[in-house]
Enzyme design. Structure first.
Site, short mmCIF file in Angstrom:
data_model
loop_
_atom_site.label_atom_id
_atom_site.label_comp_id
_atom_site.label_asym_id
_atom_site.label_seq_id
_atom_site.Cartn_x
_atom_site.Cartn_y
_atom_site.Cartn_z
N LEU A 136 0.83 -1.20 0.00
CA LEU A 136 0.00 0.00 0.00
C LEU A 136 0.87 1.25 0.00
CD1 LEU A 136 -2.95 1.08 0.26
CD2 LEU A 136 -2.62 1.04 2.74
N ALA A 137 2.01 1.16 0.68
CA ALA A 137 2.98 2.26 0.75
C ALA A 137 4.33 1.68 1.14
CB ALA A 137 2.54 3.32 1.75
N SER A 140 11.44 4.18 4.01
CA SER A 140 12.82 3.74 4.19
C SER A 140 12.95 2.71 5.31
CB SER A 140 13.72 4.94 4.49
OG SER A 140 13.25 5.63 5.63
N GLN A 143 7.37 -1.15 5.25
CA GLN A 143 6.48 -1.28 4.11
C GLN A 143 5.09 -1.60 4.65
OE1 GLN A 143 8.32 -2.84 0.48
NE2 GLN A 143 6.68 -4.38 0.43
N VAL A 144 4.04 -1.06 4.01
CA VAL A 144 2.68 -1.17 4.53
C VAL A 144 1.83 -2.02 3.59
CG1 VAL A 144 0.63 0.11 5.25
CG2 VAL A 144 2.91 1.07 5.65
N LYS A 158 2.25 -2.81 9.14
CA LYS A 158 3.45 -2.04 8.88
C LYS A 158 4.63 -2.93 9.26
CE LYS A 158 5.39 2.58 9.62
NZ LYS A 158 5.18 3.89 10.30
N ASP A 291 5.51 15.13 12.98
CA ASP A 291 5.56 15.20 11.52
C ASP A 291 4.14 15.27 10.95
OD1 ASP A 291 6.82 15.33 9.09
OD2 ASP A 291 7.05 13.16 8.87
#
Length: 555
Positions: A136-137, A140, A143-144, A158, A291
């Protein structure tokens, strides 16, 4: 570096790789200055690429950004942190480093799950009712992927990239050694060791994906009574250091403003609610999302807001929070002396010039007060104030750089949603509430009660403490230890000074004595007297040469 900063054998290969990338981007002089070329066997051995030429078309700040991106996740994140350090870097570097992005490739599912399945002792495909092996995303660090629990909940997994921890740990060790070298080279005012230590702590915390879940739950507790703020729920039975599992957030991504408008959401309300949420984290909870950019926010029905990705969080002590409030009110009330005092306390240095700094702050305040409230950018105001610190060679504490990063992201996101968004007006109720809390009758009464209690405790314990002191003195166990800061170094310098002064007196005495002997004896000298006079002159010449050489050696 090679002389004073030891390197582990396993780190030399990574050092060679880093040196090669820096050289290829035109930073060979930096590699030589740090001595890295000698450690890894020379410039030609650390890179097979053609070194960049300073005049090959890119500015130094652009070449630095490209080098950091090629160096990998550790240095990308370090560059992102440095992009908030207007107190350390010129504006051109700040702007360029702000463009840093992770450039990572996605991993195949079979390669990604090796470490997490070993830690959990299960097959992820079998553990979930459905699982999408297409990412999905990708970032660094992790990874999702989307999945569905056997109980029906839609979740996201995740998963940390395998093998990333040893690489990042090697990078952090190298950064720590470079910070020690910078400190030894007289760059202590920039607090390189403090920056390296706090950066290492933050990145290691981000590597443990279970920490992100704990951070998310802490924030969720704070907003339990705020229905329009949503934090994804955590599923601890599937979460560990290598993976966390949280609710899949539905809604419109904050990065797609066209879709937000198409969904019929009120952008002005979203800007105000988002700002209120982050400002509450900062000023009320003192634990905040560090963030808050559009990629970490989703908008939903009823103008609801969902925050995700709590891997990077900031935390303020009560004292630091109060100092920030005092600073902002000092600007509003035109108290340049108060603002300068706070800036100097943050820098923790005696080298600052309070008078000159106060004058500079006063000019800054005059510029700010000449701008209409609706056009006043809080993040820009703080950045300009930090730039004043840089001009005066004053550095910020690390925790405040995280806060400034959050302010910049928050105000940028608010103005994207609503061009008339006023960060100063949004922050004003929180600041006034804090001032009232600190100066209200209840607080004053509590402080008075605590003062009376402490004073009474001191009075009651004083006789006992005095008796203990007298008992120690009577038994001869009382010792007085006085430690003067840098006293030993100054004593050694004083000792060398006295030795040279003494030598100068001895040389002068030898010259005068030998001259008197020769003058008193006339032209005819006995052999013994002649030898004595010559030895005196020889000793004076030798001592003089030694004294001049010693003074020249110590410059």
């Amino acid at each position: 570096m090679s002389a004073g900063i030891p390197f582990a054998a396993q780190d030399l290969r990574r050092l060679a790789e880093i040196s090669g990338i820096l050289i290829a981007h035109g930073f060979g002089d930096l590699v030589r200055q740090l001595g890295a070329d000698k450690l890894v066997g020379g410039i030609r051995k650390v890179t097979h690429r053609e070194p960049a030429s300073p005049d090959h078309g890119l500015a130094p700040e652009e070449r630095l950004r490209l080098a950091l991106e090629e160096l990998g996740p550790t240095f990308v994140k370090l560059g992102q942190i440095l992009s908030t350090r207007a107190d350390l870097l010129p504006s051109a570097y700040i702007a360029e480093l702000g463009r840093l992005r992770d450039k990572v490739r996605t991993l195949d599912w079979e390669d990604l799950i090796v470490e997490v399945e070993a830690e959990l002792g299960i097959s992820l495909i079998d553990a979930f009712d459905a699982l999408d092996t297409t990412p999905l995303a990708a970032g660094s660090i992790a990874q999702v992927h989307r999945a569905r629990l056997k109980t029906g909940e839609e979740v996201v997994l995740k998963i940390r990239r395998p093998g990333i921890v040893p690489v990042i740990e090697a990078d952090l060790r190298l950064i720590g050694r470079l910070a020690s070298l910078a400190e030894a080279e007289g760059l202590g005012r920039f607090r390189p060791i403090e920056i390296a230590t706090e950066f290492s702590r933050s990145l290691r915390s981000e590597l443990d994906l279970a920490n992100e879940c704990r951070n998310a739950e802490r924030v969720a507790t704070s907003f339990a009574d705020t229905p329009y703020i949503r934090i994804p729920a955590v599923y601890w039975q599937w979460s560990c250091e290598n993976m966390n599992v949280q609710d899949h957030v539905t809604g419109v991504p904050g990065s797609d403003l066209a879709a937000v408008r198409a969904a019929g959401l009120d952008l002005t309300v979203l800007a105000r609610r988002g700002a209120d949420a982050v400002l509450k984290m900062i000023f009320a909870d003192r634990f905040y999302h560090a963030d808050p950019h559009p990629g970490n926010v989703f908008y939903g029905p009823g103008n609801g807001i969902s925050f995700i990705d709590f891997g990077m969080v900031g935390q303020l002590t009560r004292q630091r929070r109060d100092e920030v409030v005092d600073l902002l009110f000092g600007v509003v009330e035109k108290r340049a002396d108060k603002v300068a005092e706070i800036l100097l306390s943050w820098a923790r240095t005696d080298d600052g010039d309070p008078v000159r700094l106060t004058a500079e702050v006063e000019r800054f305040i005059d510029r700010v007060h000449g701008v209409p409230l609706g056009q006043l950018h809080l993040s820009r105001m703080i950045s300009d104030l930090v730039a004043v610190m840089r001009e005066h060679r004053l550095a910020l504490p690390y925790d405040l750089t995280m806060l400034i990063k959050a302010f910049i992201s928050l105000e940028g996101m608010g103005r994207e949603l609503d061009p008339d968004f006023d960060m100063v007006s949004a922050a004003q109720p929180f600041l006034e509430d804090l001032v009232w809390q600190r100066s209200g009758p209840g607080t004053l009464l509590r402080r008075a009660r605590e003062g009376v209690s402490d004073g009474f405790g001191l009075m009651t314990e004083l006789p006992r403490d005095l008796r203990k002191l007298l008992d120690v003195a009577q038994t001869g166990r009382l010792k007085l230890h006085i430690e003067l800061d840098q006293g030993e170094r100054y004593l050694k310098r004083f000792d060398r000074l006295m030795a040279r002064l003494t030598m100068g007196v001895v040389i002068a005495a030898l010259i005068i004595g030998s001259s008197i002997v020769m003058a008193a004896s006339g032209n005819e000298l006995s052999i013994g007297v002649s030898v004595f006079a010559l030895l005196g002159f020889f000793g004076a010449v030798t001592g003089g040469i030694w004294l001049l050489w010693a003074i020249w050696r110590d410059r």
